[in-house]
Design a protein around this motif. Sequence first.
Motif, PDB file in Angstrom:
ATOM      1  N   GLY A 233       0.806  -1.278   0.101  1.00 41.51           N
ATOM      2  CA  GLY A 233      -0.205   0.052  -0.207  1.00 41.51           C
ATOM      3  C   GLY A 233       0.793   1.034   0.199  1.00 41.51           C
ATOM      4  N   ASN A 234       0.305   2.300   0.569  1.00 39.73           N
ATOM      5  CA  ASN A 234       1.133   3.612   0.376  1.00 39.73           C
ATOM      6  C   ASN A 234       2.304   3.745   1.577  1.00 39.73           C
ATOM      7  N   LYS A 235       3.115   2.563   1.785  1.00 36.35           N
ATOM      8  CA  LYS A 235       4.211   2.649   2.633  1.00 36.35           C
ATOM      9  C   LYS A 235       5.414   3.056   1.617  1.00 36.35           C
ATOM     10  N   TRP A 236       5.465   4.402   1.463  1.00 39.24           N
ATOM     11  CA  TRP A 236       6.274   4.808   0.388  1.00 39.24           C
ATOM     12  C   TRP A 236       7.841   4.688   1.016  1.00 39.24           C
ATOM     13  N   SER A 237       8.138   4.834   2.260  1.00 38.88           N
ATOM     14  CA  SER A 237       9.476   4.552   2.733  1.00 38.88           C
ATOM     15  C   SER A 237      10.109   3.107   2.675  1.00 38.88           C
ATOM     16  N   ALA A 238       8.841   2.159   3.095  1.00 41.65           N
ATOM     17  CA  ALA A 238       9.121   0.675   2.775  1.00 41.65           C
ATOM     18  C   ALA A 238       9.445   0.559   1.355  1.00 41.65           C
ATOM     19  N   ILE A 239       8.686   1.036   0.632  1.00 46.47           N
ATOM     20  CA  ILE A 239       8.878   0.618  -0.986  1.00 46.47           C
ATOM     21  C   ILE A 239      10.397   1.375  -1.494  1.00 46.47           C
ATOM     22  N   ALA A 240      10.523   2.532  -0.935  1.00 47.53           N
ATOM     23  CA  ALA A 240      11.785   3.220  -1.374  1.00 47.53           C
ATOM     24  C   ALA A 240      13.258   2.239  -0.723  1.00 47.53           C
ATOM     25  N   ALA A 241      13.030   1.760   0.294  1.00 48.89           N
ATOM     26  CA  ALA A 241      13.948   0.845   0.660  1.00 48.89           C
ATOM     27  C   ALA A 241      14.271  -0.083  -0.035  1.00 48.89           C
ATOM     28  N   LYS A 242      13.412  -0.646  -0.922  1.00 47.48           N
ATOM     29  CA  LYS A 242      13.878  -1.804  -1.749  1.00 47.48           C
ATOM     30  C   LYS A 242      14.473  -1.376  -3.030  1.00 47.48           C
ATOM     31  N   LEU A 243      14.626   0.038  -3.221  1.00 44.96           N
ATOM     32  CA  LEU A 243      15.079   0.564  -4.444  1.00 44.96           C
ATOM     33  C   LEU A 243      16.151   1.484  -4.254  1.00 44.96           C
ATOM     34  N   PRO A 244      17.492   1.007  -4.435  1.00 43.31           N
ATOM     35  CA  PRO A 244      18.607   1.884  -3.820  1.00 43.31           C
ATOM     36  C   PRO A 244      18.753   2.887  -4.522  1.00 43.31           C
ATOM     37  N   GLY A 245      18.907   4.068  -3.833  1.00 41.28           N
ATOM     38  CA  GLY A 245      19.159   5.410  -4.366  1.00 41.28           C
ATOM     39  C   GLY A 245      17.873   6.178  -4.467  1.00 41.28           C
ATOM     40  N   ARG A 246      16.977   5.560  -4.257  1.00 40.70           N
ATOM     41  CA  ARG A 246      15.621   6.169  -4.485  1.00 40.70           C
ATOM     42  C   ARG A 246      14.995   6.506  -3.062  1.00 40.70           C
ATOM     43  N   THR A 247      14.329   7.902  -3.046  1.00 36.86           N
ATOM     44  CA  THR A 247      13.499   8.173  -1.590  1.00 36.86           C
ATOM     45  C   THR A 247      12.162   8.121  -1.763  1.00 36.86           C
ATOM     46  N   ASP A 248      11.797   7.934  -0.404  1.00 35.48           N
ATOM     47  CA  ASP A 248      10.387   7.958  -0.374  1.00 35.48           C
ATOM     48  C   ASP A 248       9.582   8.945  -1.071  1.00 35.48           C
ATOM     49  N   ASN A 249      10.168  10.095  -0.862  1.00 39.26           N
ATOM     50  CA  ASN A 249       9.285  11.543  -1.871  1.00 39.26           C
ATOM     51  C   ASN A 249       9.428  11.166  -3.075  1.00 39.26           C
TER      52      ASN A 249
END
Length: 210
Positions: free
Chosen positions: A86-102
């Motif tokens: 869902g909208n857990k942006w920080s958790a999603i970003a953590a799986k994408l190296p170099g990308r931020t939640d924002n």
Amino acid sequence: MAKTPCCERMGMRKGPWSAEEDHILISYVQTYGHGNWRALPKQAGLLRCGKSCRLRWINYLRPDIKRGKFSKEEEDSILKLHEILGNKWSAIAAKLPGRTDNEVKNFWHTHLKKRVQKNKVHNANITSFSYTLQEAQTSDASSSVGEKIVISNYGLVASSKDPSVVGTEFCNAISCDDTLGENMDNHGSCQISEEMEFWYSVFIKSGQTS
DNA sequence: AATGTCTTCAACCGCCACCGA
DNA sequence: GTCGGTGGCGGTTGAAGACAT
């Protein structure tokens, strides 16, 4: 009365960061680290609140930030992870190296959200209202047992007996250039037959689903 | 060229969880 | 137990640029 934001209360600067401010923040964090974000601006000589400094560093100035367009692989990952998390942006970003939640959040709202919503509507239209006519529903001589019909949640209908009969509402809802099943390829006539309208009302009344 | 509308994305805001006193 | 300070998060805003008329 609206609460005055902490930055304004304390006479701090707001809005876009200047190159000079960026330089000060980078130099300070590289030299001393960022033990305490609240105390950092004062120690570094910045007229910003700690939150603003933290955000600027995390989302823009960190050396390991990957900037630029999202790759197809990253896009797919976001779609899959969003389905799970869902909208857990920080958790999603953590799986994408170099990308931020924002960044992930912005990309979702500007590119992926619309696409996902469109797919959902499309799939709902195709799958939600599909029926095979039963004996008790074929008193009309022009209908036959086993005839397959599809009803969109916007209106009508396609028929396995006559693929050219497709409800105009249905076409409007899904756009005629969408790819459909082979029995619904012919949108040219886009006519609603009385028979289909009849069965539509029968099914709605009986509340049947496939 | 001027103006209006839409899109993008950096930055802000309010809220919540955690932690130490 | 509770209070204040702090970091982190997700939702939202608004300025700037892109695009359409």
